[in-house]
Scaffold this motif. Sequence first.
Motif, PDB file in Angstrom:
ATOM      1  N   LEU A 273       0.839  -1.204   0.000  1.00  0.00           N
ATOM      2  CA  LEU A 273       0.000   0.000   0.000  1.00  0.00           C
ATOM      3  C   LEU A 273       0.869   1.248   0.000  1.00  0.00           C
ATOM      4  CD1 LEU A 273      -2.336  -1.133   2.914  1.00  0.00           C
ATOM      5  CD2 LEU A 273      -2.703  -1.484   0.470  1.00  0.00           C
ATOM      6  N   PHE A 274       0.193   2.403  -0.003  1.00  0.00           N
ATOM      7  CA  PHE A 274       0.869   3.673   0.222  1.00  0.00           C
ATOM      8  C   PHE A 274       0.498   4.103   1.637  1.00  0.00           C
ATOM      9  CE2 PHE A 274      -0.085   3.373  -4.358  1.00  0.00           C
ATOM     10  CZ  PHE A 274       1.214   3.144  -4.772  1.00  0.00           C
ATOM     11  N   PRO A 275       1.304   3.712   2.624  1.00  0.00           N
ATOM     12  CA  PRO A 275       0.873   3.767   4.023  1.00  0.00           C
ATOM     13  C   PRO A 275       0.513   5.157   4.526  1.00  0.00           C
ATOM     14  CG  PRO A 275       3.216   3.214   3.841  1.00  0.00           C
ATOM     15  CD  PRO A 275       2.642   3.123   2.473  1.00  0.00           C
ATOM     16  N   ASP A 276       1.201   6.204   4.033  1.00  0.00           N
ATOM     17  CA  ASP A 276       0.965   7.541   4.573  1.00  0.00           C
ATOM     18  C   ASP A 276      -0.103   8.326   3.818  1.00  0.00           C
ATOM     19  OD1 ASP A 276       2.907   7.018   6.443  1.00  0.00           O
ATOM     20  OD2 ASP A 276       4.520   7.853   5.221  1.00  0.00           O
ATOM     21  N   GLU A 277      -0.777   7.655   2.898  1.00  0.00           N
ATOM     22  CA  GLU A 277      -1.878   8.323   2.202  1.00  0.00           C
ATOM     23  C   GLU A 277      -3.200   7.794   2.770  1.00  0.00           C
ATOM     24  OE1 GLU A 277      -1.075  10.774   0.321  1.00  0.00           O
ATOM     25  OE2 GLU A 277       1.021  10.216   0.532  1.00  0.00           O
TER      26      GLU A 277
ATOM     27  N   ASP B 188      -7.258   7.925  -1.104  1.00  0.00           N
ATOM     28  CA  ASP B 188      -6.223   8.291  -2.076  1.00  0.00           C
ATOM     29  C   ASP B 188      -5.462   7.074  -2.595  1.00  0.00           C
ATOM     30  OD1 ASP B 188      -6.818  10.931  -2.236  1.00  0.00           O
ATOM     31  OD2 ASP B 188      -5.316  11.604  -0.791  1.00  0.00           O
TER      32      ASP B 188
ATOM     33  N   VAL C 120      -5.493   7.187  -6.578  1.00  0.00           N
ATOM     34  CA  VAL C 120      -4.301   7.328  -7.416  1.00  0.00           C
ATOM     35  C   VAL C 120      -4.286   6.231  -8.491  1.00  0.00           C
ATOM     36  CG1 VAL C 120      -2.702   5.981  -5.962  1.00  0.00           C
ATOM     37  CG2 VAL C 120      -1.829   7.806  -7.396  1.00  0.00           C
ATOM     38  N   ALA C 121      -4.814   5.071  -8.135  1.00  0.00           N
ATOM     39  CA  ALA C 121      -4.917   4.003  -9.136  1.00  0.00           C
ATOM     40  C   ALA C 121      -5.955   4.358 -10.205  1.00  0.00           C
ATOM     41  CB  ALA C 121      -5.266   2.682  -8.465  1.00  0.00           C
TER      42      ALA C 121
ATOM     43  N   LEU D 133      -6.752   7.379 -11.128  1.00  0.00           N
ATOM     44  CA  LEU D 133      -6.137   8.428 -11.945  1.00  0.00           C
ATOM     45  C   LEU D 133      -5.141   7.827 -12.927  1.00  0.00           C
ATOM     46  CD1 LEU D 133      -5.615  11.128  -9.191  1.00  0.00           C
ATOM     47  CD2 LEU D 133      -7.054  11.380 -11.212  1.00  0.00           C
TER      48      LEU D 133
ATOM     49  N   MET E 275      -5.530  17.542  -6.614  1.00  0.00           N
ATOM     50  CA  MET E 275      -6.142  16.222  -6.479  1.00  0.00           C
ATOM     51  C   MET E 275      -7.646  16.306  -6.206  1.00  0.00           C
ATOM     52  SD  MET E 275      -4.460  13.363  -6.678  1.00  0.00           S
ATOM     53  CE  MET E 275      -5.082  12.119  -5.532  1.00  0.00           C
TER      54      MET E 275
ATOM     55  N   ILE F  86      -6.916  -1.486  -4.749  1.00  0.00           N
ATOM     56  CA  ILE F  86      -6.000  -0.786  -5.662  1.00  0.00           C
ATOM     57  C   ILE F  86      -5.950  -1.519  -6.995  1.00  0.00           C
ATOM     58  CG2 ILE F  86      -3.606  -0.075  -6.048  1.00  0.00           C
ATOM     59  CD1 ILE F  86      -3.313   0.219  -3.018  1.00  0.00           C
TER      60      ILE F  86
ATOM     61  N   TYR G 290       0.459  19.111  -4.702  1.00  0.00           N
ATOM     62  CA  TYR G 290      -0.889  18.648  -4.392  1.00  0.00           C
ATOM     63  C   TYR G 290      -1.683  18.216  -5.620  1.00  0.00           C
ATOM     64  CZ  TYR G 290      -0.001  19.934   0.378  1.00  0.00           C
ATOM     65  OH  TYR G 290       0.542  19.983   1.637  1.00  0.00           O
TER      66      TYR G 290
ATOM     67  N   GLN H  89       6.867   6.251  -0.993  1.00  0.00           N
ATOM     68  CA  GLN H  89       6.399   5.280  -0.004  1.00  0.00           C
ATOM     69  C   GLN H  89       6.485   3.833  -0.474  1.00  0.00           C
ATOM     70  OE1 GLN H  89       2.451   6.544   1.389  1.00  0.00           O
ATOM     71  NE2 GLN H  89       3.166   8.625   1.094  1.00  0.00           N
TER      72      GLN H  89
END
Lengths: 250, 319
Positions: free
Chosen positions: A90-94, A98, A102-103, A105, A118, A160, B179, B191
């Motif tokens: 994953l993207f842990p800090d998002e 999101d 992001v996927a 997008l 965004m 995702i 952003y 990340q």
Amino acid sequence: MNPLLKLESVCKAFGGLKVTNNVNISVMPGEISAIIGPNGAGKTTLFNQITGNLLPDTGKVLFKGKDLVGQTPQKIVFSGIGRAFQISSLFPDESVLDNIKVACLSRMNKTKKFWRPMLKFKQATEQAYAILESLGLESQAQRFAFELAHGDQKLLDIGIALALKPELLLLDEPTAGMSPEERKVTQNLIKKLWKEFDLTLIFIEHDMDMVFDIAQIVRVLQQGTLLAEGSPEEIQNNKEVITAYLGEEL
Amino acid sequence: MKTESRFRETSLWATIMIIFGLVPVFMTSTYQMNLASHILIWILFATAFNMLWGLTGMLSFGQALYYGLGAYFVGLMVKYLGSAWFFPGMAIGLVASAIIALLIGLLLIRVGGVYFTMLTLAFAQLMYQIMFKWYNFTGGDDGVVGIMQPGIFSNPIVYYYFILGIVIASIWILKRIAYSPFGMVLRCVNQNPDRVRFLGRRVRRNQLRIYIVSSVFVALAGGLMVGVDNSIHTDMFVWTTSGEVILMTVLGGINQFFGPFVGAIALILIEDIVGAYTEYWSLIIGTIVLIMVLLFPKGLVGEFLQLKHRFLKLKKHGG
Ligand SMILES: Nc1ncnc2c1ncn2[C@@H]1O[C@H](COP(=O)(O)OP(=O)(O)O)[C@@H](O)[C@H]1O
Ligand SMILES: [Mg+2]
């Protein structure tokens, strides 16, 4: 009907160790199937060769008739193969939202947009929410991915992959590390997603209840070799499989 | 909610503009305006640097390369071709920096982690050596002095407002990038690069893009500095210059967009105040940074936001 995915004599060795040994598999469109086998049998390595992380030494990986061998993971994703990982990736800090957005997008080819914020990509947000709803994660949308419980992280990982609208989805031990109750829920969820998203689905799994409940076809890997292939009943009654893998379990 | 955040955003920019905009009005000596110019330029340098480090996870120890290039293009063009070439020199410096960043970047993105950091340092030191040794052309260790801007821009107050405008516009552009979906992909690259590939996106391509963007804005900071100090010097290329923006960023907060902004202000003010009392100012700054890293690893902005968050939570539960 032509198979959606066809592996032809795929071989892969690490040093002297044959991790994939002349594997031939045909996966029909719309099929839901399981790959089982002991740890180290080469199941994940097989996925890695389908998705382009690893190059087979020899053999072909045909997807819709085209050989994928040598293509990058990026290309393979867009030809319609999605994947969730044995250890959630994953993207842990998002935020949870999101992670999916992001996927979305990326699929819409909008990740080069560097000017619009965004927040303004409403269509991607809606699509992301729809996927979160299918997964039952909508109430967690605003939390960070790292804050999620282990089981929810596994689901988010699947989310995702789904956001990229794959035709073929590969799940690597989707219930690993889950409690028996969670596993039951996930099992039903995977079956639901398979129908809802019109997927061809292959999952690697150690939970035999789940395997024999929802897989139409079960394939058994042992030391890189395809030991057996067939319906759940056939596999459950296969002498070789019982001695080699299922053992006293049945 | 949405209008509220827009209001907050607007008032943030307005506050920054007003505070810096009033410096020439209330200053008691031009030294203060000079200090404010330095702060603004280092804010730009540090913010552009952190697009690489904080946002994308690429720790460059060599952004001084572009800071120096931006400055040397302006300085040398003015020296050899005259004042009229000040701004064209700046523009050419930006284009040249973009091209050099592309070429060096193609090599840099092949290596990751500490190797990336060491290579950026090596390239910057290489350029430093070239500028240092090529005495006939660059003035070597003496640099070039007496570089003047053309026309009214030679007026320090006019030039100060010019810097203010360029820096604020640049920070605003960088913030929009951070952003945007592109910025999101960069955070994802930071990340979990492996997963980015499975979004169908190329990790190195995106690293290269932001490396170029960062370098161009760093070069802009270098170009602006020439008009403040009216000189160029090989120190602009040297590794301590690259190190300084790292310190600023750590001080302000790596993971906050405005971290380097606040860090640059803090570090330059500390240097200025402490430097007036003792020549051991670098020792004191070292101690401060050490304390920050050990006790407040999120930096000034990060720790402040956390405090605010806790306070709001408390208020909610209490009332
Ligand atoms: N990149 C690699 N390099 C060397 N050996 C590997 C690599 N990946 C997997 N292996 C080895 O290949 C075998 C099969 O691994 P894997 O496919 O992960 O098994 P499974 O998923 O069935 O548990 C294991 O013995 C593992 O140690
Ligand atoms: Mg595995």
